[in-house]
Design a protein around this motif. Structure first.
Motif, mmCIF file in Angstrom:
data_model
loop_
_atom_site.group_PDB
_atom_site.id
_atom_site.type_symbol
_atom_site.label_atom_id
_atom_site.label_comp_id
_atom_site.label_asym_id
_atom_site.label_seq_id
_atom_site.Cartn_x
_atom_site.Cartn_y
_atom_site.Cartn_z
ATOM 1 N N TYR A 108 -3.124 -1.856 -11.410
ATOM 2 C CA TYR A 108 -2.126 -2.349 -10.455
ATOM 3 C C TYR A 108 -2.015 -3.860 -10.544
ATOM 4 C CZ TYR A 108 0.346 -3.475 -6.143
ATOM 5 O OH TYR A 108 1.256 -3.964 -5.235
ATOM 6 N N ASN A 135 -3.829 -7.441 -1.167
ATOM 7 C CA ASN A 135 -3.056 -6.208 -1.338
ATOM 8 C C ASN A 135 -3.590 -5.342 -2.475
ATOM 9 O OD1 ASN A 135 -1.340 -6.994 0.750
ATOM 10 N ND2 ASN A 135 0.122 -7.957 -0.643
ATOM 11 N N THR A 136 -3.929 -5.962 -3.593
ATOM 12 C CA THR A 136 -4.430 -5.187 -4.737
ATOM 13 C C THR A 136 -5.723 -4.466 -4.379
ATOM 14 O OG1 THR A 136 -5.470 -7.206 -5.585
ATOM 15 C CG2 THR A 136 -3.340 -6.618 -6.501
ATOM 16 N N VAL A 163 -4.873 -1.419 -2.290
ATOM 17 C CA VAL A 163 -4.276 -0.357 -3.101
ATOM 18 C C VAL A 163 -5.365 0.417 -3.841
ATOM 19 C CG1 VAL A 163 -2.864 0.078 -5.161
ATOM 20 C CG2 VAL A 163 -1.991 -1.394 -3.339
ATOM 21 N N VAL A 172 3.216 1.672 -3.291
ATOM 22 C CA VAL A 172 2.550 2.317 -4.429
ATOM 23 C C VAL A 172 2.393 3.808 -4.159
ATOM 24 C CG1 VAL A 172 0.433 2.423 -5.801
ATOM 25 C CG2 VAL A 172 1.350 0.206 -5.098
ATOM 26 N N THR A 223 -7.209 2.611 -1.372
ATOM 27 C CA THR A 223 -6.427 3.798 -1.037
ATOM 28 C C THR A 223 -6.579 4.863 -2.113
ATOM 29 O OG1 THR A 223 -4.801 2.641 0.338
ATOM 30 C CG2 THR A 223 -4.068 4.675 -0.724
ATOM 31 N N ASP A 263 0.831 -1.196 0.000
ATOM 32 C CA ASP A 263 0.000 0.000 0.000
ATOM 33 C C ASP A 263 0.872 1.254 0.000
ATOM 34 O OD1 ASP A 263 -2.356 1.482 0.157
ATOM 35 O OD2 ASP A 263 -2.565 1.246 2.317
#
Length: 407
Positions: A265, A244-245, A248, A150, A251, A147
């Motif tokens: 991503y 995780n994707t 991201v 990126v 966010t 996070d």
């Protein structure tokens, strides 16, 4: 109103919770710099852990069971932020996070369970916004290094190029450390939830599952072996990419889509160049497919629980934790074709040695460096709620490094 504690560590008798307590004790003492307490369902076990860690007997021990709503409400009323390491959260985390959202108490956890998070976001957003509670999921190895990796790269791109990176590739270059028992237990719980409710398959496969109401472009397929031009290497699936994707993309959404509503991503593992790299990538992708098939079978999950998962209170040794590491590569490209790369490194085993530092510093960053004008009450990601203040804190205190790679 002044509360007795800055932090309560809930689940302090578990393996990861104990590491968090040990980190707070060694880094911040027994209540002078940071006022904190240990909490769990057994006072005797809490006392035993406190004594084994050499913590002063004056450090408060608070008793509450994860299923006791009244006790949890009383618990969270005493602190500014709760750190909870008690999972799987979809099984035992509902009452605690709800209590925090209702009481206006900040909350950080280690959740890597996107199905549960997708349910909690709409349930808790209005409640937390009204009370002022900041609910921050995924404050461990999943998903802080990715996070913030990126976020760091995009920030640098804006400064250098005056435009965001339209696509970013997160790549695991090296990782050393035993698998986290909590992560594995969460994965098994998720597979069992899918068995009960097939609609979860759609949620788990949706890269925007944590961004209610948003539909972005089709994202890269990270389930296959693939050559990556940006990093000049073959790549294979990474087991933590599905959570995780999603964080991201959340966010990006919570920050107002500064990277664009068409942002792409991808997150994978590097396997090397040439024929050997290709072979490793294809072998890893095939293994990943087989594991997913086996995890869908109930008897396989039962065997894993019995013979593979660490028993409660068990985990890697101190030597294993301290000799662990992770090395991540982030490469991105703007719409005009400019490329930027960064490295994110951690100095401990990711699942335990680094994670205990990540969540502890996240809690302190939230209550000490991020006021409610920066992040008001609501359900957040680490990157959206704390962003660069957390990145700087982790570099200064938690053994992480973020650096732009020279061309």
């Amino acid at each position: 109103m002044q509360k007795p504690y800055d932090i309560i560590v809930f689940g302090a008798t578990g393996f990861t919770g104990r590491l968090v307590a040990e980190y707070l004790h060694k880094t911040y003492g027994d209540g002078r710099e940071v006022t904190w307490a240990m909490a769990g369902r057994s006072e005797a076990k809490l006392r035993q852990v406190r004594d084994q860690l050499g913590i002063d007997a004056a450090l408060p021990l608070l008793v509450a069971d994860a299923s006791d709503t009244a006790a949890l409400k009383a618990l969270v009323a005493q602190t500014r932020v709760v750190i909870t390491t008690v999972g799987p959260y979809q099984l035992v985390g509902n009452q605690l996070v709800t209590a925090c959202a209702e009481a206006g108490t900040d909350y950080v956890d280690l959740c890597g369970e996107p199905g549960w998070m997708a349910q909690k976001i709409p349930q808790l957003q209005k409640v937390a916004a009204a009370s002022g509670a900041r609910i921050v999921f995924s404050c461990g190895f999943d998903s802080i290094p990715f996070d913030l990796g990126v976020l760091f790269l995009q920030n640098e791109a804006q400064q250098r190029f005056g435009e965001p990176l339209k696509r970013v590739h997160g790549r695991v270059k090296a990782i050393k450390g035993g698998p986290s028992g909590g992560t594995a237990a969460s994965l098994l719980a998720t597979m069992e939830a899918v068995g009960r409710d097939k609609s979860l398959i759609k949620t788990l496969g949706n890269p925007y599952a944590l961004v209610p109401g948003f539909k972005g472009p089709r994202q890269p397929d990270d389930s296959v072996a693939e050559w990556d031009e940006l990093v000049q290497s073959w790549t294979a699936p990474f087991v933590m990419a599905p959570i995780n994707t999603k964080n991201v993309h959340r966010t990006n959404a919570l920050r107002g889509h500064p990277w664009g509503t068409d942002f792409l991503y991808s997150e994978r593992m590097l396997t090397g160049k040439g024929e050997k790299g290709e072979l490793r990538a294809k072998k890893s992708a095939r293994k990943d497919r087989i594991q997913n098939i086996l995890l869908a079978i109930a008897p396989t999950r039962a065997l894993i629980r019995r013979f593979v998962l660490p028993k409660p209170g068990e985990g890697p040794s101190l030597q294993q934790r301290e000799s662990g590491l992770y090395d991540l590569v982030f490469a991105g490209q703007t719409a005009s074709g400019q490329v930027l790369r960064a490295r994110v490194k951690g100095d401990r085993d990711p699942g335990y040695g680094s994670t205990c530092k990540l969540i502890a510093e996240s809690a302190l960053c939230l209550i000490r460096e991020v006021d409610h004008t920066m992040a008001p009450g609501g359900v957040w990601t680490p990157g959206a709620a704390m962003g660069l203040p957390l990145l700087n804190r982790l570099q200064a205190r938690a053994g992480l490094s973020f650096a732009i790679e020279a061309d």
